[in-house]
Design an enzyme around this catalytic site. Sequence first.
Site, PDB file in Angstrom:
ATOM      1  N   ARG A  20       0.928  -1.154   0.019  1.00 35.25           N
ATOM      2  CA  ARG A  20      -0.023  -0.258  -0.345  1.00 35.25           C
ATOM      3  C   ARG A  20       0.915   1.540   0.245  1.00 35.25           C
ATOM      4  O   ARG A  20       0.335   1.948  -0.681  1.00 35.25           O
ATOM      5  CB  ARG A  20      -0.816   0.087   1.327  1.00 35.25           C
ATOM      6  CG  ARG A  20      -1.999  -0.763   1.228  1.00 35.25           C
ATOM      7  CD  ARG A  20      -2.821  -1.266   2.838  1.00 35.25           C
ATOM      8  NE  ARG A  20      -3.420   0.250   2.117  1.00 35.25           N
ATOM      9  CZ  ARG A  20      -4.254  -0.025   3.636  1.00 35.25           C
ATOM     10  NH1 ARG A  20      -3.624  -0.474   4.843  1.00 35.25           N
ATOM     11  NH2 ARG A  20      -4.885   1.526   3.800  1.00 35.25           N
ATOM     12  N   TYR A  23      -9.074  14.020  -6.068  1.00 40.41           N
ATOM     13  CA  TYR A  23      -9.570  14.920  -5.561  1.00 40.41           C
ATOM     14  C   TYR A  23      -8.630  15.304  -3.832  1.00 40.41           C
ATOM     15  O   TYR A  23      -8.365  14.714  -3.190  1.00 40.41           O
ATOM     16  CB  TYR A  23     -11.310  15.110  -4.697  1.00 40.41           C
ATOM     17  CG  TYR A  23     -11.577  14.154  -3.805  1.00 40.41           C
ATOM     18  CD1 TYR A  23     -11.326  14.100  -2.598  1.00 40.41           C
ATOM     19  CD2 TYR A  23     -11.736  13.042  -4.066  1.00 40.41           C
ATOM     20  CE1 TYR A  23     -11.939  12.968  -1.345  1.00 40.41           C
ATOM     21  CE2 TYR A  23     -12.672  12.106  -3.640  1.00 40.41           C
ATOM     22  CZ  TYR A  23     -12.317  12.428  -2.195  1.00 40.41           C
ATOM     23  OH  TYR A  23     -12.698  11.170  -1.527  1.00 40.41           O
ATOM     24  N   LYS A  26      -9.295  18.442   6.920  1.00 40.50           N
ATOM     25  CA  LYS A  26     -10.553  17.864   8.200  1.00 40.50           C
ATOM     26  C   LYS A  26     -10.584  19.771   8.854  1.00 40.50           C
ATOM     27  O   LYS A  26      -9.617  20.514   8.550  1.00 40.50           O
ATOM     28  CB  LYS A  26      -9.495  17.208   9.143  1.00 40.50           C
ATOM     29  CG  LYS A  26      -8.869  15.345   8.505  1.00 40.50           C
ATOM     30  CD  LYS A  26      -9.904  14.993   8.971  1.00 40.50           C
ATOM     31  CE  LYS A  26     -10.350  13.083   8.840  1.00 40.50           C
ATOM     32  NZ  LYS A  26      -9.512  12.754   7.626  1.00 40.50           N
ATOM     33  N   HIS A  76     -15.262   5.221   9.464  1.00 43.90           N
ATOM     34  CA  HIS A  76     -15.365   5.831   7.965  1.00 43.90           C
ATOM     35  C   HIS A  76     -14.545   4.721   7.487  1.00 43.90           C
ATOM     36  O   HIS A  76     -15.314   4.644   6.243  1.00 43.90           O
ATOM     37  CB  HIS A  76     -14.694   6.963   8.626  1.00 43.90           C
ATOM     38  CG  HIS A  76     -14.529   7.404   6.935  1.00 43.90           C
ATOM     39  ND1 HIS A  76     -15.184   8.747   6.214  1.00 43.90           N
ATOM     40  CD2 HIS A  76     -12.929   7.797   6.118  1.00 43.90           C
ATOM     41  CE1 HIS A  76     -14.891   8.727   5.301  1.00 43.90           C
ATOM     42  NE2 HIS A  76     -13.603   8.770   5.374  1.00 43.90           N
ATOM     43  N   GLN A  79      -7.752   2.461  -3.459  1.00 43.50           N
ATOM     44  CA  GLN A  79      -8.191   4.028  -3.136  1.00 43.50           C
ATOM     45  C   GLN A  79      -6.321   3.678  -2.873  1.00 43.50           C
ATOM     46  O   GLN A  79      -5.320   3.239  -2.301  1.00 43.50           O
ATOM     47  CB  GLN A  79      -8.732   3.940  -1.808  1.00 43.50           C
ATOM     48  CG  GLN A  79      -8.474   4.819  -1.184  1.00 43.50           C
ATOM     49  CD  GLN A  79      -9.506   5.344   0.338  1.00 43.50           C
ATOM     50  OE1 GLN A  79     -10.688   5.674  -0.375  1.00 43.50           O
ATOM     51  NE2 GLN A  79      -9.507   4.728   0.895  1.00 43.50           N
ATOM     52  N   SER A 120     -17.075  12.993   7.700  1.00 38.30           N
ATOM     53  CA  SER A 120     -16.997  13.207   5.889  1.00 38.30           C
ATOM     54  C   SER A 120     -17.869  15.029   6.587  1.00 38.30           C
ATOM     55  O   SER A 120     -17.732  16.167   5.780  1.00 38.30           O
ATOM     56  CB  SER A 120     -17.312  12.245   4.849  1.00 38.30           C
ATOM     57  OG  SER A 120     -16.230  11.577   4.740  1.00 38.30           O
TER      58      SER A 120
END
EC number: 1.3.98.5
Length: 247
Positions: free
Chosen positions: A129, A143, A147, A170, A183, A221
Amino acid sequence: MSEATTTLDGWYCLHDLRSIDWAAWKTLSSDERGQAVSEFLNVVEKWNDVAAAKKGSHAMYTVVGQKADIMLMILRPTMEELNEIETELNKTTLAEYMVPAYSYVSVVELSNYLPADEDPYQNPQILARLYPELPKANHICFYPMDKRRQGDDNWYMLPMEERKKMMYSHSKIGRQYAGKVRQVISGSVGFDDFEWGVTLFADDVLQFKKLIYEMRFDEVSARYGEFGTFFVGNILPDEKVEKFLHI
């Protein structure tokens, strides 16, 4: 003072978005355009060699909409290499007919919640990763985000355990899209205008909308997320570059 999260950092990342000056590009002869495309593909072939040696990775997509025409995502071990790639590209003939549209500089990042006695850099799953081989998915969505730090909605004033709990909830939403959306999260505090870059890959472009919409209802979010400009595009294989630039 609230405790800072320890991060694991991998390859440095450059998102380079450019628009084509089609009017100027048309003024070249067919042979001149062909030479410019060949020169650009020679540069891309160098990137392919680096990827084959597992010393970096890259992705190339066309962008839908007026924000840009092409998006390059480059991963390398050092910031200097990103700069060298950008400079080499800028020296090509094709770059003379490109207009910078947007760029984003970051580093692939994971939050380190492993036990203190475990070395994350010895974990194959974590290494995959941090130093990913970017997929050849049909579509990309990128994008930047922050925070929120406003009044009572200040993410950075929350206790570590509360942040961990919310991020776990999340991340459960994201895991529901495993196999549908890939991702890559990259950190950019001190590198660019936002705090993170989020890059999503999927063969079904509608999965971007479904995932991001569902996450909007999660507290991370809904209460703490601030988002920048979204870019979405379609994969541009090497063998289709000439067709894309054909007049």
